[in-house]
Design an enzyme around this catalytic site. Structure first.
Site, PDB file in Angstrom:
ATOM      1  N   ASP A 175      -1.424  41.359  23.341  1.00 15.31           N
ATOM      2  CA  ASP A 175      -2.276  42.034  24.328  1.00 15.31           C
ATOM      3  C   ASP A 175      -3.658  41.387  24.416  1.00 15.31           C
ATOM      4  O   ASP A 175      -4.474  41.788  25.222  1.00 15.31           O
ATOM      5  CB  ASP A 175      -2.409  43.523  23.981  1.00 15.31           C
ATOM      6  CG  ASP A 175      -3.008  44.335  25.119  1.00 15.31           C
ATOM      7  OD1 ASP A 175      -2.895  43.893  26.282  1.00 15.31           O
ATOM      8  OD2 ASP A 175      -3.599  45.405  24.852  1.00 15.31           O
ATOM      9  N   LYS A 223       0.885  48.201  25.646  1.00 16.54           N
ATOM     10  CA  LYS A 223      -0.189  49.177  25.761  1.00 16.54           C
ATOM     11  C   LYS A 223       0.370  50.595  25.844  1.00 16.54           C
ATOM     12  O   LYS A 223       1.536  50.797  26.236  1.00 16.54           O
ATOM     13  CB  LYS A 223      -0.992  48.913  27.043  1.00 16.54           C
ATOM     14  CG  LYS A 223      -1.757  47.614  27.076  1.00 16.54           C
ATOM     15  CD  LYS A 223      -2.430  47.445  28.439  1.00 16.54           C
ATOM     16  CE  LYS A 223      -3.221  46.149  28.503  1.00 16.54           C
ATOM     17  NZ  LYS A 223      -4.436  46.188  27.680  1.00 16.54           N
ATOM     18  N   ASP A 251      -6.258  43.534  36.154  1.00 15.03           N
ATOM     19  CA  ASP A 251      -6.642  42.633  35.071  1.00 15.03           C
ATOM     20  C   ASP A 251      -6.887  41.222  35.585  1.00 15.03           C
ATOM     21  O   ASP A 251      -7.178  40.319  34.808  1.00 15.03           O
ATOM     22  CB  ASP A 251      -5.563  42.628  33.979  1.00 15.03           C
ATOM     23  CG  ASP A 251      -6.129  42.331  32.602  1.00 15.03           C
ATOM     24  OD1 ASP A 251      -7.335  42.547  32.390  1.00 15.03           O
ATOM     25  OD2 ASP A 251      -5.366  41.875  31.734  1.00 15.03           O
ATOM     26  N   ASP A 304      -1.013  43.471  33.268  1.00 12.79           N
ATOM     27  CA  ASP A 304      -1.034  43.313  31.812  1.00 12.79           C
ATOM     28  C   ASP A 304      -0.408  44.525  31.143  1.00 12.79           C
ATOM     29  O   ASP A 304      -1.044  45.557  30.964  1.00 12.79           O
ATOM     30  CB  ASP A 304      -2.474  43.131  31.321  1.00 12.79           C
ATOM     31  CG  ASP A 304      -2.532  42.944  29.816  1.00 12.79           C
ATOM     32  OD1 ASP A 304      -1.492  42.585  29.225  1.00 12.79           O
ATOM     33  OD2 ASP A 304      -3.613  43.151  29.236  1.00 12.79           O
ATOM     34  N   LYS A 343     -10.246  35.104  34.964  1.00 19.35           N
ATOM     35  CA  LYS A 343      -8.975  35.590  34.411  1.00 19.35           C
ATOM     36  C   LYS A 343      -8.131  36.203  35.520  1.00 19.35           C
ATOM     37  O   LYS A 343      -8.598  37.065  36.274  1.00 19.35           O
ATOM     38  CB  LYS A 343      -9.260  36.624  33.321  1.00 19.35           C
ATOM     39  CG  LYS A 343      -8.029  37.303  32.754  1.00 19.35           C
ATOM     40  CD  LYS A 343      -8.430  38.376  31.737  1.00 19.35           C
ATOM     41  CE  LYS A 343      -7.249  39.230  31.299  1.00 19.35           C
ATOM     42  NZ  LYS A 343      -7.648  40.317  30.387  1.00 19.35           N
ATOM     43  N   GLU A 356      -4.264  38.493  25.637  1.00 13.90           N
ATOM     44  CA  GLU A 356      -3.682  37.368  26.381  1.00 13.90           C
ATOM     45  C   GLU A 356      -4.661  36.686  27.324  1.00 13.90           C
ATOM     46  O   GLU A 356      -4.499  35.518  27.659  1.00 13.90           O
ATOM     47  CB  GLU A 356      -2.456  37.851  27.177  1.00 13.90           C
ATOM     48  CG  GLU A 356      -2.727  38.490  28.525  1.00 13.90           C
ATOM     49  CD  GLU A 356      -3.617  39.718  28.458  1.00 13.90           C
ATOM     50  OE1 GLU A 356      -4.383  39.939  29.416  1.00 13.90           O
ATOM     51  OE2 GLU A 356      -3.559  40.473  27.472  1.00 13.90           O
ATOM     52  N   ARG A 361      -7.692  35.687  26.897  1.00 10.07           N
ATOM     53  CA  ARG A 361      -8.368  34.554  26.261  1.00 10.07           C
ATOM     54  C   ARG A 361      -7.437  33.356  26.124  1.00 10.07           C
ATOM     55  O   ARG A 361      -7.884  32.205  26.074  1.00 10.07           O
ATOM     56  CB  ARG A 361      -8.937  34.983  24.908  1.00 10.07           C
ATOM     57  CG  ARG A 361      -7.916  35.391  23.874  1.00 10.07           C
ATOM     58  CD  ARG A 361      -8.504  36.261  22.772  1.00 10.07           C
ATOM     59  NE  ARG A 361      -8.818  37.610  23.253  1.00 10.07           N
ATOM     60  CZ  ARG A 361      -9.345  38.566  22.496  1.00 10.07           C
ATOM     61  NH1 ARG A 361      -9.621  38.324  21.233  1.00 10.07           N
ATOM     62  NH2 ARG A 361      -9.603  39.752  22.999  1.00 10.07           N
TER      63      ARG A 361
END
Length: 506
Positions: free
Chosen positions: A353, A283, A294, A276, A271, A355, A357
């Protein structure tokens, strides 16, 4: 990076800024190399033991000035802890503490015995590898954006010489050192990328950094731009990217260790969310700075590919990093949007959020569909739920191939990067049902890490698949042994070891 070499010699005759010996907890009369140094210092180490100043506890470092009694200016006595608990992980910890002590002493050149290779009973090459890993990683700093403070050491430790009296063991020790340094470089590469702020490390900058690694390591490199992703039908990845002014990239790194057998392969998919914000499902601001990391899964893949090229296992390895920034804007995707992944599955975006995946879905489809990966391992800072389950000690492992999961767990035991398996029972899948698409991207609070993994399993095709959730282990808030504050570089060493184990299995 720290230079580490092996030389034949006697540590009592070593003319260095400092020398390092060791001591088990509970020992009253040191033996071996430590005993020889003690005798040369007329029992100074024994006296400190008797006074309780040197106890041999793990992580302890006692400094003595030789005052001309030895060619070396100082002696560092590194505590090994209790003998019954001593192992390879201890060597990494002890070596890191000793290296930081040497730096604090402004030592430029130092010598050390190989902890554990003597009375410790460890394999010489393995002990030398762990020492090299521990020392190099324990000295790691990320200070390129800081001015040096007046009270910081002015001299970096540049060279550490491992002294061995038996010439027959020198080759094994040198091989262990070289392997340890290659693995340390992998971790350092990952740490540097994770620690870099997002205003500097955009998706394009991450792709450039990966290209540089590939060029230096002799890896094949290519990158997919948005128009190519669109042609391939990567709507899941592009949906995440559409809120940012920074374009996405899909980084492709390839190592051909067994070109005559193309099916002998594994894909490492990391990833790569360079920042993020959560997107429209934004968030909370507290702690959001950590989301510059991230992309730690992607960073670990880049670092691992560097070491894999250096170590040369007989297997083909594909490194994929979908590099994307997740930002809120007038063009950002919204909760309730429906996107289509490369394999044709439609996804209801219940939470922007979740995201990671979404970008991994298309990357894994590409690995299996376009690159014909037979085994896929994805690595991601995927869920806060894994921190609730496992804290900051262990990485969560899940997968549809128990054989691949077992290889990962075995690799983690080899490297000391702790991992723990969670189940993927079919009953959890109902949480991902959508009224408007084939699947939702979130399954609610219960078993959040498991439902996230089950979402990913929809995009792995026929490949053997395992998943690593590193949200609890990618960052450390304290110094402990070879792990320093900030990015940990987990699980780069385990990925390399996994590839070696798969190569050995044929």
């Amino acid at each position: 990076m720290l230079k580490i070499t092996v030389q034949i010699g006697d540590i009592t005759q070593a003319a260095f800024d400092a020398v390092v010996v060791n001591l088990f907890e509970g020992v009253s009369a040191p033996s071996g190399a430590t005993g020889a140094v003690d005798r040369a210092l007329e029992g100074a180490i024994s006296a400190l033991i008797a006074d309780g100043e040197a106890r041999g506890r793990e992580g302890e470092a006692t400094v003595l000035h030789t005052l001309g009694a030895l060619p070396a200016k100082r002696v560092v006595v590194a505590g090994l802890g209790k003998r019954e608990r001593f192992g390879i992980d201890t060597v990494r910890t002890v070596s890191a503490v000793a290296a930081r002590t040497l730096r604090r002493l402004n030592a430029k050149r130092a010598a050390s015995i190989v902890h554990g290779a003597g009375i410790g009973g460890l394999d010489a090459a393995a002990a030398a590898q762990a020492l090299a890993e521990g020392a190099a990683l324990g000295l790691y700093t990320f200070d390129r954006h800081k001015a040096r403070k007046a009270d910081e050491p002015t001299q970096e430790l540049e060279e550490l010489v491992l002294l061995e009296q038996d010439p027959a063991r020198a080759a094994a020790l040198q091989a262990g050192v070289e392997r340890g340094l290659a693995l340390a470089e992998a971790v350092i590469t990952a740490r540097d990328l994770v620690n870099e702020p997002a205003n500097i490390l955009s998706p394009i900058a991450l792709a450039t950094a990966a290209e540089q690694v590939a060029e230096e390591a002799g890896l094949a490199y290519s990158v997919l731009e948005p128009w190519q992703m669109k042609e391939l039908g990567m709507g899941s990845l592009l949906g995440v990217a559409q809120g940012s002014s920074n374009e996405p990239r899909l980084i492709v790194m390839e190592y051909f260790g067994d070109p005559e057998h193309p099916d002998n392969n594994v894909a490492l998919v990391g990833k790569g969310i360079t920042f993020d914000s959560g997107g429209i499902s934004i968030k909370p601001s507290a702690g959001m700075w950590e989301m510059k990391g991230d992309m730690a899964g992607g960073a670990s893949v880049v670092g691992a590919m560097k070491a894999i090229a250096a170590l040369g296992p007989r297997i083909n390895v594909l490194g994929l990093v979908p590099a994307v920034e997740n930002m809120p804007s007038g063009t950002a995707q919204r909760p309730g949007d429906v996107v289509k992944a490369m394999n044709g599955k439609t996804i209801e975006v219940d939470n922007t959020d979740a995201e990671g995946r979404l970008i991994l879905a298309d990357a894994m489809c590409y690995a299996v569909g376009e690159k014909h990966a037979k085994r896929v391992v994805d690595i991601a800072t995927l869920t806060g739920a894994i921190v609730v389950a496992l804290g900051h000690v262990a990485t969560g492992v899940m997968g549809t191939s128990q054989r691949l999961v077992d290889e990962l767990l075995g690799a983690s035991r080899d490297t000391g990067e702790k991992m723990w398996q969670l189940p993927l029972f079919d009953e959890y899948k109902r949480q991902l049902r959508s009224d408007y698409a084939d699947i939702k991207n979130v399954g609610g609070r219960p078993a959040g890490s498991i439902t996230a993994a089950l979402f990913l399993s929809e995009f792995t095709g026929p490949a053997e698949w395992a998943h690593l959730d590193i949200a609890g282990t990618f960052m450390s808030d304290r110094v402990h042994g070879h792990v320093v504050k900030g990015a940990t570089g987990v699980p780069a060493r385990t990925l390399v070891r996994l590839v070696e184990r798969l190569a050995a299995d044929g």
